[in-house]
Design an enzyme around this catalytic site. Structure first.
Site, PDB file in Angstrom:
ATOM      1  N   HIS A 288       0.951  -1.119   0.012  1.00  0.00           N
ATOM      2  CA  HIS A 288       0.016  -0.071   0.090  1.00  0.00           C
ATOM      3  C   HIS A 288       0.948   1.459  -0.075  1.00  0.00           C
ATOM      4  O   HIS A 288       2.138   1.139  -0.184  1.00  0.00           O
ATOM      5  CB  HIS A 288      -0.832   0.010   1.044  1.00  0.00           C
ATOM      6  CG  HIS A 288      -0.342  -0.212   2.758  1.00  0.00           C
ATOM      7  ND1 HIS A 288       0.507   0.782   3.260  1.00  0.00           N
ATOM      8  CD2 HIS A 288      -0.446  -1.230   3.554  1.00  0.00           C
ATOM      9  CE1 HIS A 288       0.830   0.517   4.272  1.00  0.00           C
ATOM     10  NE2 HIS A 288       0.485  -0.992   4.589  1.00  0.00           N
TER      11      HIS A 288
ATOM     12  N   HIS B  66       4.136   1.639   2.122  1.00  0.00           N
ATOM     13  CA  HIS B  66       5.441   1.036   1.581  1.00  0.00           C
ATOM     14  C   HIS B  66       5.751   1.755   0.530  1.00  0.00           C
ATOM     15  O   HIS B  66       7.033   2.032   0.645  1.00  0.00           O
ATOM     16  CB  HIS B  66       4.979  -0.570   1.210  1.00  0.00           C
ATOM     17  CG  HIS B  66       4.298  -1.454   1.915  1.00  0.00           C
ATOM     18  ND1 HIS B  66       3.046  -1.990   1.686  1.00  0.00           N
ATOM     19  CD2 HIS B  66       4.710  -1.598   3.684  1.00  0.00           C
ATOM     20  CE1 HIS B  66       2.836  -2.781   3.012  1.00  0.00           C
ATOM     21  NE2 HIS B  66       3.738  -2.630   3.880  1.00  0.00           N
TER      22      HIS B  66
ATOM     23  N   CYS C 201      -3.548  -5.361  21.647  1.00  0.00           N
ATOM     24  CA  CYS C 201      -2.424  -4.762  21.294  1.00  0.00           C
ATOM     25  C   CYS C 201      -2.885  -3.485  20.662  1.00  0.00           C
ATOM     26  O   CYS C 201      -4.054  -3.362  20.001  1.00  0.00           O
ATOM     27  CB  CYS C 201      -1.850  -5.357  19.800  1.00  0.00           C
ATOM     28  SG  CYS C 201      -0.892  -4.542  18.935  1.00  0.00           S
TER      29      CYS C 201
HETATM   30  O1  ME8 Z   1       7.453  -4.006   9.823  1.00  0.00           O
HETATM   31  N1  ME8 Z   1       3.135   5.593   7.350  1.00  0.00           N
HETATM   32  O2  ME8 Z   1       7.179  -4.784   7.737  1.00  0.00           O
HETATM   33  P1  ME8 Z   1       5.646  -3.942   7.134  1.00  0.00           P
HETATM   34  C1  ME8 Z   1       4.421   5.799   6.995  1.00  0.00           C
HETATM   35  N2  ME8 Z   1       8.545  -6.819   8.024  1.00  0.00           N
HETATM   36  N3  ME8 Z   1       4.975   4.218   6.541  1.00  0.00           N
HETATM   37  C2  ME8 Z   1       4.316   3.036   6.664  1.00  0.00           C
HETATM   38  C3  ME8 Z   1       3.049   3.156   6.795  1.00  0.00           C
HETATM   39  C4  ME8 Z   1       2.341   4.456   7.330  1.00  0.00           C
HETATM   40  N4  ME8 Z   1       1.032   4.500   7.536  1.00  0.00           N
HETATM   41  N5  ME8 Z   1       2.610   1.972   6.655  1.00  0.00           N
HETATM   42  C5  ME8 Z   1       3.715   1.075   6.280  1.00  0.00           C
HETATM   43  C6  ME8 Z   1       7.683  -4.748   8.752  1.00  0.00           C
HETATM   44  N6  ME8 Z   1       4.498   2.147   6.234  1.00  0.00           N
HETATM   45  C7  ME8 Z   1       8.992  -5.638   8.884  1.00  0.00           C
HETATM   46  C8  ME8 Z   1      10.319  -4.896   8.618  1.00  0.00           C
HETATM   47  S1  ME8 Z   1      12.812  -4.789   8.265  1.00  0.00           S
HETATM   48  C9  ME8 Z   1      14.076  -5.749   8.747  1.00  0.00           C
HETATM   49  C10 ME8 Z   1      11.561  -5.634   8.663  1.00  0.00           C
HETATM   50  C11 ME8 Z   1       6.114   1.464   5.750  1.00  0.00           C
HETATM   51  O3  ME8 Z   1       5.518  -4.411   6.182  1.00  0.00           O
HETATM   52  C12 ME8 Z   1       7.188   2.022   6.668  1.00  0.00           C
HETATM   53  O4  ME8 Z   1       8.409   2.139   6.097  1.00  0.00           O
HETATM   54  O5  ME8 Z   1       4.943  -3.783   8.500  1.00  0.00           O
HETATM   55  C13 ME8 Z   1       7.033   0.974   8.058  1.00  0.00           C
HETATM   56  O6  ME8 Z   1       8.408   1.315   8.678  1.00  0.00           O
HETATM   57  C14 ME8 Z   1       6.944  -0.144   7.117  1.00  0.00           C
HETATM   58  O7  ME8 Z   1       5.973   0.162   5.967  1.00  0.00           O
HETATM   59  C15 ME8 Z   1       6.508  -1.636   7.858  1.00  0.00           C
HETATM   60  O8  ME8 Z   1       6.533  -2.617   6.834  1.00  0.00           O
END
Ligand code: ME8
Length: 478
Positions: A18, A21, A145
């Site tokens: 989305h 990401h 949570c």
């Molecule tokens: O945490 N605003 O993956 P994830 C800003 N797999 N950024 C956002 C967002 C939002 N509302 N939503 C998502 C994980 N992001 C782990 C990471 S790394 C070794 C492992 C972005 O799919 C932002 O970069 O939940 C956030 O840190 C990331 O998606 C979380 O992705």
């Protein structure tokens, strides 16, 4: 700086990508493109990828009626496809189900084990599958949570623990002195606050999760998904696999992410690296978490925006622009999706698109497509704008570019080249247009990292000052 290694988080594949990401990944792409211009493409490594193990993904696979591997293969492809559509110029796509990653992680874990930094213990706690982490009673809101609004699962098993406490002082000092940069400043204080509150050793393996990388000295257990996922940054740079490659790229110059996963990156990851005897990343930057039209983005609320829909509606470069200009990078903010059309029409169709069309039309019409290369006085400083990119001030840099666009437009309006042409003052016409063309070239140059196709169209049209052409309309009005 001779090389630049930049990473995004590897995203969970339990769901489709989305704009959250996309936001991080576009920002990383801007930096990667910027540094390729400075250092040469062979000295930049831009890595993104997918986090494919853990409970979250197996539960999603089960729901989809697929074996985990078949499911994650399908999902990872969706991420790669979206990044291609968004013109994300990644060099490496890290998938944690890659056998090389297993080998690298085994080597890393074995090193910690042999060093005596791993011990056996019993873990009893509350696990949130959505976060893929244990929560403390204190963190719960109404027993749930706070992020996922689900009741965590009570959990007890034999685990291996990492002696985090042994490395805390060292990591804290490095963050305090800025040897390990944690940015923005507000996030640095937040992280230092965690050290003050006190942190405990944490468990790095799971007995009950089969979908993961086996613990090398006890194959009945798998490495905890977060510990393994963080290691994508080293394994896909060649740690334990290709020494020369690893030597060139490690340490990472920048790990980029949102604040939701800062603790893993700024506390656990540096400690694990220190224990493994590896260098720490140079800089960790956590941008804000955004809402959409004032609400948390969530499936239940049905307000999750898919980047593909945005690309279909506005095009690739406009999507990149609209996302990066919503609020200053690094702060929390709101994506005002309800105003995308308005902003698109004002800034892109009416602003940049109109300026390019206006100037090139006049050059073709009044001076047969040719202007002289003249010195121009610049009220703006291109070097400062480049510095802005390196400081991750994306919305500010774009604002400055749009101020240049407005100024260039205003100058044309003030000089009214069409009237000068009517009066036969062709030297003056040429002078006004030459200046506008050179400003437009500067604008095209700065936009190279942000809006690659648009920039190319502008710079191609203006490449030869003797033969300027009018490019196709850059942005149709919506
Ligand atoms: O945490 N605003 O993956 P994830 C800003 N797999 N950024 C956002 C967002 C939002 N509302 N939503 C998502 C994980 N992001 C782990 C990471 S790394 C070794 C492992 C972005 O799919 C932002 O970069 O939940 C956030 O840190 C990331 O998606 C979380 O992705």
């Amino acid at each position: 700086m001779k090389k630049y290694y930049i990473t995004t988080p590897i995203y969970y594949v339990n769901d489709v990508p989305h704009i959250g990401h996309a936001y991080t990944t576009i920002a990383a792409d801007v930096l990667a493109r910027h540094y390729r211009k400075k250092l040469g493409a062979e000295n930049v490594r831009f890595m993104t990828g997918t986090d494919e193990h853990g409970k979250k993904n197996t539960e999603a696979a089960e729901k989809a009626g697929l074996e985990p591997q078949a499911f994650v293969d399908e999902q990872a492809e969706k991420f790669e496809e979206i990044w291609t559509n968004l013109n994300i110029s990644y060099d490496v796509f890290a998938r944690t189900t890659n056998p090389d990653h297993y080998a690298s992680v085994s080597r890393f874990m074995q090193t910690l084990y042999e060093k005596g930094d791993i011990y056996e213990g019993n873990y009893k706690g509350l696990y949130c599958v959505g976060c893929e982490k244990f929560l403390t009673e204190k963190e719960l809101v109404d027993g749930k949570c706070p992020d996922h609004r689900t009741v965590p699962q009570a959990f007890e098993e034999k685990n291996y623990f990492f002696r985090l406490t042994k490395y805390l002082d060292d990591v804290r000092k490095l963050i305090e002195t800025g040897e390990l940069l944690v940015e923005p400043a507000s996030r640095k204080s937040e992280v230092l606050g965690l050290f003050k509150q006190g942190l405990e050793d944490f468990s790095v393996s799971r007995e009950s999760v089969a979908w993961g990388v086996p613990v090398p000295w006890d194959e009945k257990q798998t490495v905890y998904v977060w510990v393994e996922a963080l290691q994508n940054y080293t394994s896909f740079a060649g740690f334990g696999l290709r020494d020369e490659e690893f030597e060139k790229w490690w340490p990472a110059d920048l790990h980029l992410m949102a604040k939701d996963i800062l603790k893993f990156h700024a506390v656990y990851w540096p400690a694990l690296l220190a224990a493994a005897g590896l260098k720490l990343p140079k800089r960790i930057f956590a941008h804000g978490f955004f809402t959409v039209n004032g609400q948390k983005m969530s499936k239940t609320l049905g307000n999750v925006i898919n980047p593909t829909d945005m690309i279909e509606q506005f095009g690739v470069d406009a999507t990149r622009y609209l996302l990066l200009t919503q609020f200053p990078f690094g702060q929390d903010g709101d994506i005002q999706a309800s105003r995308f059309v308005e902003k698109y029409n004002a800034d892109l169709a009416g602003g940049l698109g109109n300026l390019v069309s206006r100037i090139t039309s006049m050059v073709v019409r009044y001076t047969a497509g040719a202007v002289k290369d003249r010195r121009i006085t610049r009220e703006y400083n291109l070097g400062e704008l480049e510095q802005g990119i390196q400081n991750l001030q994306f919305s500010e840099v774009l604002e400055s570019v749009w101020a240049m666009i407005a100024e260039t437009n205003r100058k044309i309006n003030d000089h009214e080249p069409w009237k000068l042409a009517e009066a036969g003052k062709m030297k003056d016409v040429e002078k006004v247009l030459a200046e506008a063309v050179l400003r437009l070239r500067d604008i095209g140059t700065i936009l190279e990292s942000f809006m690659p196709d648009t920039s190319e169209a502008i710079l191609t049209a203006l490449a030869d000052l003797e033969k300027i052409t009018k490019p196709e309309n850059l942005f149709d009005r919506k």
